[in-house]
Design a protein around this motif. Structure first.
Motif, PDB file in Angstrom:
ATOM      1  N   SER A 147      33.880  42.311  47.868  1.00 17.89           N
ATOM      2  CA  SER A 147      34.602  41.050  47.892  1.00 17.89           C
ATOM      3  C   SER A 147      35.222  40.841  49.253  1.00 17.89           C
ATOM      4  N   THR A 177      28.744  36.625  41.251  1.00 14.70           N
ATOM      5  CA  THR A 177      27.728  36.555  40.206  1.00 14.70           C
ATOM      6  C   THR A 177      27.248  35.117  40.086  1.00 14.70           C
ATOM      7  N   SER A 236      31.731  33.871  32.536  1.00 13.22           N
ATOM      8  CA  SER A 236      30.906  35.087  32.548  1.00 13.22           C
ATOM      9  C   SER A 236      30.582  35.533  33.962  1.00 13.22           C
ATOM     10  N   SER A 237      30.527  34.582  34.898  1.00 10.84           N
ATOM     11  CA  SER A 237      30.211  34.928  36.285  1.00 10.84           C
ATOM     12  C   SER A 237      31.458  35.099  37.144  1.00 10.84           C
ATOM     13  N   GLY A 238      32.623  35.135  36.491  1.00 11.49           N
ATOM     14  CA  GLY A 238      33.847  35.438  37.219  1.00 11.49           C
ATOM     15  C   GLY A 238      34.565  34.246  37.823  1.00 11.49           C
ATOM     16  N   ARG A 239      34.177  33.023  37.455  1.00 17.98           N
ATOM     17  CA  ARG A 239      34.845  31.846  37.987  1.00 17.98           C
ATOM     18  C   ARG A 239      36.099  31.523  37.182  1.00 17.98           C
ATOM     19  N   GLN A 246      34.322  34.657  24.488  1.00 18.26           N
ATOM     20  CA  GLN A 246      33.984  35.875  25.219  1.00 18.26           C
ATOM     21  C   GLN A 246      34.623  37.088  24.555  1.00 18.26           C
ATOM     22  N   GLN A 289      35.842  32.406  47.519  1.00 18.88           N
ATOM     23  CA  GLN A 289      36.181  33.716  48.045  1.00 18.88           C
ATOM     24  C   GLN A 289      36.720  33.622  49.466  1.00 18.88           C
TER      25      GLN A 289
END
Length: 578
Positions: free
Chosen positions: A6, A208, A243-246, A289, A149
């Protein structure tokens, strides 16, 4: 193997110094104005820019030729194919400056490793640089995540304006590019990277990406993903985003982006509604989730395989009697819908399931209740006035080991919005007109499936395949024989074929499925019209209460179109809000 790092954790990485970091300043050029103009046009994709004043604000747009010839500081709006990141360490502590510089270098290193063209520009002030990445238009959600990011790491994403390479700073300090001018210009004119290259960059940064299918849903709208409504599509997108971290901001920004068709109805609402909708999507996606009991599905291919295995293991269960045949037809229908939508979690309206299974809505409702009781299905979200019930496919405990070993069986294609089958033989569809209860019936059609065209089979073998008694198998086979769908040779049976349309006419069930679809579409249009009418009536009612006058009365059309109980509920709602 690519290491996932990251940008925010760049301080923990031992950085390699980028190669070829020699900066070429403006004053080394005899024809610097031509280069400035060339860089500005390549970066913006247009012939326009805006002048930068002493306070670093725009002083109006002008042609690039005019701006370049003036010698003043100016900026351009970068083309969408470029990602421009600004590094500014002025005023930071030494530790924070090192962290921000590390994040900047890590981004450039990851881009170079992914073979993505990039250019570093020394903007004219100490510790102030620009990094230009050529990302193109592929994988827009990945780009959004990379931008997020960068901002979290303290880097500024310059999407609204940036000084092009070699353009002077407002203080008069010269600008410079890394490497030769020819190489720098070649970067800005380079072809866009492939999707694989962008995904490689994303993986190196720990991002992701969304699946290719969800990218299409976001860009082209809910229908390309097989979702019944924009609301269902937004819910699927929110789940994919989490699911993709957003986070919430990503969901909100993506739906507000005019380039994304999925957010068209979302953008048409008021800001308060939009905020409430984002919060609803976020909370429901988190709740779903948390309820996942199966291992996380890593890809769409894995999700489709799980649905195909669920479809295959249905044949191992026992479907006895008329209700068993109905339940098998409903299971096959929801399996097709789930496969069309791309996973074990799917949305399906009761009327769509009824069309696909060839039963009425009341029968479909009872069948779904029985199927849930047998452990094949679970409701994860009940229906609302504008959204369908959301289900999850389950495998009963007694069949889980078989499901792991069984050969996947791909469900037949279906139109998930109406329930009509696509590219499927009429005999293979238990929702076909001849398979209705007052025609051949679904139990007999299951026996027809078990027969073979060439190899004769005994009644005992059919009973064993269907897990039913010998008597039940014999009755079903005799029924098929009566209508020309089976032929008996002694104690053996073979499958026969007849004209399905003619048989349906003879049995009096011809056109039943099409009639159901027409009624479904009419009801759907009526509900849409009613929602629009009630929405207009509610606005009128609210304005009438907020701006009362002695002669103010509700228009007649409001009282005629909205039941009194609804008007009373609205009155109580406003009374509580006061």
């Amino acid at each position: 193997m690519t290491t996932s790092i990251s940008l925010a954790d760049a301080d923990s990485v031992t950085l390699k110094q980028p190669q070829n970091v020699r900066f070429q300043p403006t004053q080394d050029l005899a024809a610097s104005s031509n280069w400035v103009l060339a860089f500005a046009a390549a970066l913006s994709g247009t012939r326009r820019g805006f002048k930068i004043g002493p306070d670093n604000r725009s002083e109006g747009w002008a042609d690039l030729e005019v701006l370049v010839s003036s010698g003043a500081a100016f900026a351009v709006r970068p083309d969408r194919r470029f990602l421009v990141v600004d590094l500014d360490v002025a005023g930071l502590s030494s530790q924070d400056a090192l962290l921000r510089q590390a994040a900047f270098d890590r981004l450039r290193w990851a881009a170079s490793a992914a073979k993505i063209d990039n250019l570093v520009v020394n903007s004219g002030r100490p510790g102030h640089k620009h990094l230009i990445l050529v990302l193109g238009s592929t994988a827009p959600s990945v780009r959004d995540a990379i931008e997020r990011q960068c901002r979290e790491a303290g880097l500024d994403v310059r999407s609204r304006g940036v000084r092009p390479p070699l353009a002077p700073h407002r203080s008069g300090a010269p600008s410079a590019v890394c490497g030769t001018l020819e190489d720098a210009y070649a970067v800005l004119k380079a072809r866009s990277p492939t999707r694989a290259q962008v995904l490689s960059l994303a993986r190196a940064l720990g991002v992701t990406p969304l699946s290719r299918r969800m990218e299409r849903v976001l860009r082209e709208g809910h229908s390309v993903g097989g979702y019944e409504s924009a609301s269902n599509g937004r819910m699927a997108f929110a789940l994919a985003a989490i699911s993709s971290g957003r986070g919430r901001d990503f969901i909100r920004t993506a739906l507000l982006d005019p380039q994304n068709a999925l957010g068209e109805t979302f953008r048409g609402k008021k800001p308060a509604w939009q905020e409430a909708e984002v919060e609803r999507l976020w909370s429901l996606a988190l709740a779903r989730q948390e309820t996942w009991s199966e291992p996380r599905i890593a890809s769409r291919a894995e999700a489709l395989e799980r649905v195909a295995r669920w479809n295959a293991v249905l044949d191992r269960d026992i479907w006895r009697g008329t209700s068993g045949g109905t339940d098998k037809a409903v299971c096959e229908a929801i399996g097709r819908i789930a496969y069309q939508q791309g996973g074990v979690d799917f949305s399906a309206g009761l009327s769509v399931v009824a069309v696909a299974a060839g039963v009425c809505e009341a029968t479909a409702r009872e069948s779904l209740r029985r199927i849930r009781g047998r452990g094949w299905l679970r409701v994860i979200e009940t229906h609302t006035a504008s959204t369908a019930t959301r289900y999850r496919l389950l495998v009963p405990e007694c069949f889980k080991e078989q499901a792991k070993q069984i050969e996947p069986k791909t469900p037949k294609p279906i139109d998930a919005s109406t329930g009509l089958p696509r590219d499927i033989a009429a005999e293979d569809d238990l929702g076909n007109d001849i398979a209705r209860w007052n025609a051949i019936g679904k139990p007999a059609m299951l026996a027809w499936r078990a027969l073979d065209d060439a190899t004769p089979q005994s009644t005992e073998s059919i009973a064993a395949v269907l897990n039913i008694s010998h008597t039940a198998a014999r009755l079903r086979l005799r029924k098929l024989e009566r209508y020309g769908l089976a032929a008996r040779q002694g104690k053996m049976w073979t499958r026969q074929h007849v004209d399905q349309e003619v048989l349906a006419i003879e049995l009096g069930t011809s056109g039943k499925q099409e009639q159901q679809v027409r009624q479904l579409l009419l009801n759907r249009q009526a509900r849409s019209t009613l929602r629009s009418l009630w929405s207009s009536a509610f606005k009128c009612y609210r304005e009438n209460l907020q701006n009362p006058s002695p002669s103010s009365e509700l228009p007649g059309w409001v009282e005629e179109s909205v039941p009194k109980r609804i008007l009373s509920a609205w009155a109580q709602r406003f009374a509580k809000s006061r």
